[in-house]
Design an enzyme around this catalytic site. Sequence first.
Site, PDB file in Angstrom:
ATOM      1  N   GLY A 151      35.989 127.370  67.943  1.00 56.17           N
ATOM      2  CA  GLY A 151      35.109 128.074  68.716  1.00 56.17           C
ATOM      3  C   GLY A 151      33.698 128.242  67.980  1.00 56.17           C
ATOM      4  O   GLY A 151      33.524 128.136  66.714  1.00 56.17           O
ATOM      5  N   ASN A 154      28.882 132.263  69.704  1.00 55.76           N
ATOM      6  CA  ASN A 154      28.032 133.089  70.481  1.00 55.76           C
ATOM      7  C   ASN A 154      29.102 133.854  71.582  1.00 55.76           C
ATOM      8  O   ASN A 154      28.573 134.913  72.146  1.00 55.76           O
ATOM      9  CB  ASN A 154      26.815 132.342  71.412  1.00 55.76           C
ATOM     10  CG  ASN A 154      27.711 130.918  71.968  1.00 55.76           C
ATOM     11  OD1 ASN A 154      28.937 130.663  71.533  1.00 55.76           O
ATOM     12  ND2 ASN A 154      27.099 130.320  72.777  1.00 55.76           N
ATOM     13  N   SER A 179      34.749 130.719  65.290  1.00 56.35           N
ATOM     14  CA  SER A 179      33.512 130.459  64.188  1.00 56.35           C
ATOM     15  C   SER A 179      33.758 131.496  62.843  1.00 56.35           C
ATOM     16  O   SER A 179      33.954 132.688  63.092  1.00 56.35           O
ATOM     17  CB  SER A 179      32.498 130.520  64.779  1.00 56.35           C
ATOM     18  OG  SER A 179      31.353 130.757  63.826  1.00 56.35           O
ATOM     19  N   SER A 230      28.284 122.551  68.043  1.00 53.35           N
ATOM     20  CA  SER A 230      27.083 121.488  68.408  1.00 53.35           C
ATOM     21  C   SER A 230      27.495 119.924  68.319  1.00 53.35           C
ATOM     22  O   SER A 230      28.510 119.547  68.264  1.00 53.35           O
ATOM     23  CB  SER A 230      26.203 121.979  67.092  1.00 53.35           C
ATOM     24  OG  SER A 230      26.875 121.367  65.784  1.00 53.35           O
ATOM     25  N   GLU A 251      32.813 120.923  74.286  1.00 52.83           N
ATOM     26  CA  GLU A 251      31.832 121.646  74.997  1.00 52.83           C
ATOM     27  C   GLU A 251      30.590 121.837  73.987  1.00 52.83           C
ATOM     28  O   GLU A 251      30.707 122.645  73.013  1.00 52.83           O
ATOM     29  CB  GLU A 251      32.321 122.863  75.257  1.00 52.83           C
ATOM     30  CG  GLU A 251      33.284 123.272  76.519  1.00 52.83           C
ATOM     31  CD  GLU A 251      32.678 122.722  77.918  1.00 52.83           C
ATOM     32  OE1 GLU A 251      31.467 122.830  77.858  1.00 52.83           O
ATOM     33  OE2 GLU A 251      33.338 122.661  78.765  1.00 52.83           O
ATOM     34  N   CYS A 285      24.692 127.897  75.134  1.00 55.55           N
ATOM     35  CA  CYS A 285      24.544 126.739  75.161  1.00 55.55           C
ATOM     36  C   CYS A 285      23.763 126.202  76.475  1.00 55.55           C
ATOM     37  O   CYS A 285      23.154 124.903  76.447  1.00 55.55           O
ATOM     38  CB  CYS A 285      26.058 126.010  75.224  1.00 55.55           C
ATOM     39  SG  CYS A 285      27.080 126.815  76.428  1.00 55.55           S
ATOM     40  N   GLY A 455      28.951 116.777  76.233  1.00 57.84           N
ATOM     41  CA  GLY A 455      30.520 117.143  76.258  1.00 57.84           C
ATOM     42  C   GLY A 455      31.362 115.930  76.867  1.00 57.84           C
ATOM     43  O   GLY A 455      31.023 115.178  77.422  1.00 57.84           O
ATOM     44  N   GLU A 459      35.865 122.808  81.331  1.00 55.85           N
ATOM     45  CA  GLU A 459      36.675 123.977  80.983  1.00 55.85           C
ATOM     46  C   GLU A 459      36.569 124.747  82.487  1.00 55.85           C
ATOM     47  O   GLU A 459      35.748 124.334  83.147  1.00 55.85           O
ATOM     48  CB  GLU A 459      36.013 124.866  79.933  1.00 55.85           C
ATOM     49  CG  GLU A 459      36.259 124.127  78.520  1.00 55.85           C
ATOM     50  CD  GLU A 459      36.018 125.197  77.250  1.00 55.85           C
ATOM     51  OE1 GLU A 459      35.101 125.977  77.328  1.00 55.85           O
ATOM     52  OE2 GLU A 459      37.031 125.280  76.688  1.00 55.85           O
TER      53      GLU A 459
HETATM   54  P1  NAD Z   1      28.953 124.534  65.078  1.00 54.86           P
HETATM   55  O1  NAD Z   1      29.126 123.023  65.462  1.00 54.86           O
HETATM   56  O2  NAD Z   1      28.278 124.704  63.756  1.00 54.86           O
HETATM   57  O3  NAD Z   1      30.550 124.921  64.789  1.00 54.86           O
HETATM   58  C1  NAD Z   1      31.204 125.181  65.824  1.00 54.86           C
HETATM   59  C2  NAD Z   1      32.903 125.176  65.190  1.00 54.86           C
HETATM   60  O4  NAD Z   1      32.953 124.219  64.430  1.00 54.86           O
HETATM   61  C3  NAD Z   1      32.982 126.464  64.004  1.00 54.86           C
HETATM   62  O5  NAD Z   1      34.048 126.874  64.470  1.00 54.86           O
HETATM   63  C4  NAD Z   1      32.884 125.475  62.857  1.00 54.86           C
HETATM   64  O6  NAD Z   1      33.539 126.155  61.557  1.00 54.86           O
HETATM   65  C5  NAD Z   1      33.687 124.250  63.415  1.00 54.86           C
HETATM   66  N1  NAD Z   1      33.592 123.015  62.440  1.00 54.86           N
HETATM   67  C6  NAD Z   1      32.309 122.606  61.909  1.00 54.86           C
HETATM   68  N2  NAD Z   1      32.467 121.560  61.335  1.00 54.86           N
HETATM   69  C7  NAD Z   1      33.877 121.204  61.682  1.00 54.86           C
HETATM   70  C8  NAD Z   1      34.553 119.778  61.266  1.00 54.86           C
HETATM   71  N3  NAD Z   1      33.856 118.851  60.619  1.00 54.86           N
HETATM   72  N4  NAD Z   1      36.055 120.003  61.882  1.00 54.86           N
HETATM   73  C9  NAD Z   1      36.383 120.809  62.769  1.00 54.86           C
HETATM   74  N5  NAD Z   1      35.681 121.927  62.938  1.00 54.86           N
HETATM   75  C10 NAD Z   1      34.347 122.122  62.410  1.00 54.86           C
HETATM   76  O7  NAD Z   1      28.345 125.382  66.255  1.00 54.86           O
HETATM   77  P2  NAD Z   1      27.644 126.985  66.340  1.00 54.86           P
HETATM   78  O8  NAD Z   1      26.758 126.756  65.346  1.00 54.86           O
HETATM   79  O9  NAD Z   1      28.708 127.680  65.674  1.00 54.86           O
HETATM   80  O10 NAD Z   1      27.546 126.989  67.699  1.00 54.86           O
HETATM   81  C11 NAD Z   1      26.397 126.784  68.286  1.00 54.86           C
HETATM   82  C12 NAD Z   1      26.661 125.550  68.785  1.00 54.86           C
HETATM   83  O11 NAD Z   1      27.723 125.514  69.808  1.00 54.86           O
HETATM   84  C13 NAD Z   1      25.361 125.164  69.706  1.00 54.86           C
HETATM   85  O12 NAD Z   1      24.942 123.962  69.672  1.00 54.86           O
HETATM   86  C14 NAD Z   1      25.687 125.383  71.170  1.00 54.86           C
HETATM   87  O13 NAD Z   1      24.902 124.827  72.494  1.00 54.86           O
HETATM   88  C15 NAD Z   1      27.033 125.085  71.382  1.00 54.86           C
HETATM   89  N6  NAD Z   1      27.742 125.826  72.247  1.00 54.86           N
HETATM   90  C16 NAD Z   1      28.366 125.003  73.296  1.00 54.86           C
HETATM   91  C17 NAD Z   1      28.908 125.583  74.322  1.00 54.86           C
HETATM   92  C18 NAD Z   1      29.608 124.733  75.636  1.00 54.86           C
HETATM   93  O14 NAD Z   1      30.408 125.405  76.391  1.00 54.86           O
HETATM   94  N7  NAD Z   1      29.041 123.617  75.853  1.00 54.86           N
HETATM   95  C19 NAD Z   1      29.122 127.189  74.343  1.00 54.86           C
HETATM   96  C20 NAD Z   1      28.643 127.773  73.334  1.00 54.86           C
HETATM   97  C21 NAD Z   1      28.005 126.955  72.197  1.00 54.86           C
END
Ligand code: NAD
Length: 485
Positions: A151, A154, A179, A230, A251, A285, A455, A459
């Site tokens: 996750g 947000n 997260s 991200s 996502e 997002c 993506g 979902e």
């Molecule tokens: P992030 O990519 O930094 O982290 C997301 C999750 O991935 C965290 O739980 C993190 O610990 C995990 N992670 C990081 N590196 C990893 C790896 N190598 N292997 C497995 N897991 C790993 O994102 P964030 O900063 O927590 O969230 C913000 C981002 O999420 C923004 O880009 C936003 O647009 C996106 N987002 C997308 C949606 C959607 O539905 N499309 C919804 C909410 C947020």
Amino acid sequence: MPYPTQPTASHFINGAYVEDTDGTPIDVIYPATGEVIATVHSATPAIIEQALTSARAAQAAWAAMTGTERGRILRRAADMMRDRNHDLSVLETHDTGKPYQETSVADATSGADALEYFGGMAATLTGEHIQLGEDWVYTRREALGVCVGIGAWNYPTQIACWKGAPALACGNAMVFKPSETTPLCALKVAEILHEAGLPAGIYNVVQGLGDVGAALLEDARVDKVSLTGSVPTGRKVYAAAAAGLKHVTMELGGKSPLIVFDDADLENAVSGAILGNFYSSGQVCSNGTRVFVHKDIKEAFLTRLADRLATAVIGDPLDPATSFGPMVSERQMQIVLSYIAKGQDEGARLVCGGTRVDRAGFYLAPTVFADVTDEMTIAREEIFGPVMAVLDFDDEQDVLARANATEFGLAAGVFTRDLARAHRVAAGFEAGTCYINTYNDAPVEAPFGGVKASGVGRENSKAAIEHYSQIKSVYVRMGDLEAPF
Ligand code: NAD
């Protein structure tokens, strides 16, 4: 503890809270004050092993239950979430900093919607019968096995449910890693699911940073990974899943366009731009952060927008009157401040905001830039904060091409009173989720997800079932079988 629903340990595995203090401590910081309100421990290899072993062991019996039985448990959990909405919302506010005004209507409630919807659908999941003369084929819709959910910070309750509900409805087990910034809410989802009757091992929560997520999804016992995060993380997770030929749902981020034509209802268009940029302090997002406004109404739009932003109630997120809260973390606030500086350096006009709010916590004023051009950094990169970029246009074809000129493709919106134009523009958008005269609605009944770099998969809705189940064909011969020798 300042909130009533404190999870009692870091992880939830095999139906119970589990702790392993050998794991690296992760402080949970309340964004409205900067105070540490809890500490969880990152999952050790022993915890990861425990979670995967219990998920694998429990999954077959869960899949063997009838859909009606599985669905009843999910629907009971949905009712419990609604009954406990206040406490869950207070917890969500502590985890994320989002105002109670939002969390009380958008988080546990949205999670409950997903549990109710997929709980109702579980009994309807069937295969089909294909007649071939005397012979016939039937298909079985089967679970994938063990799914890993990862996750973003947000919407911690919503994401835990949006991934868990369809996965469990289809007969899978899940190991969910929230997260590291917002680790608390998913634990309550697990607790409620088990109180509602979920067998031990079917929904597990383990804490940690990216390394824990990577260790989970690389394990051979895992069949699918669903990530909300991200684009850079998505590329890594997708590559790791590809190495094991695992199913994925991605996502990811966005830089979505919102086009306001000169015949739009101005007040509604301003509402759409506010909802698409400042809800959850801009940490959504699908936000429509590139707002293309027809040049003939631009100044009227900006004036009305600034007037309405001045009425935002910035303050204590637990006060129900507060409509705008802090960013999730000091780090995220600094990232957004650096984008604001870039906007100013590259020549955009600051209409309002642009600075920290003078109080404790990670508060940034709602920020609007006008006269933004397509090449500017703030028009190209996802900021993930309360920063709106307003760009001018005067031609439909041209603005649609500019709207689509991005690697992202999560969402897009159009405001106009011209019916034909609204649908023409929606059809032309390169985006997975589009809005006409509204923005950022996400009902569980509708598919949600992105195209291009935003993506893979969807979902919510019936579409999610395709991503948490697989089809097996069974050929049945009714007569004798001939062979060449
Ligand atoms: P992030 O990519 O930094 O982290 C997301 C999750 O991935 C965290 O739980 C993190 O610990 C995990 N992670 C990081 N590196 C990893 C790896 N190598 N292997 C497995 N897991 C790993 O994102 P964030 O900063 O927590 O969230 C913000 C981002 O999420 C923004 O880009 C936003 O647009 C996106 N987002 C997308 C949606 C959607 O539905 N499309 C919804 C909410 C947020």
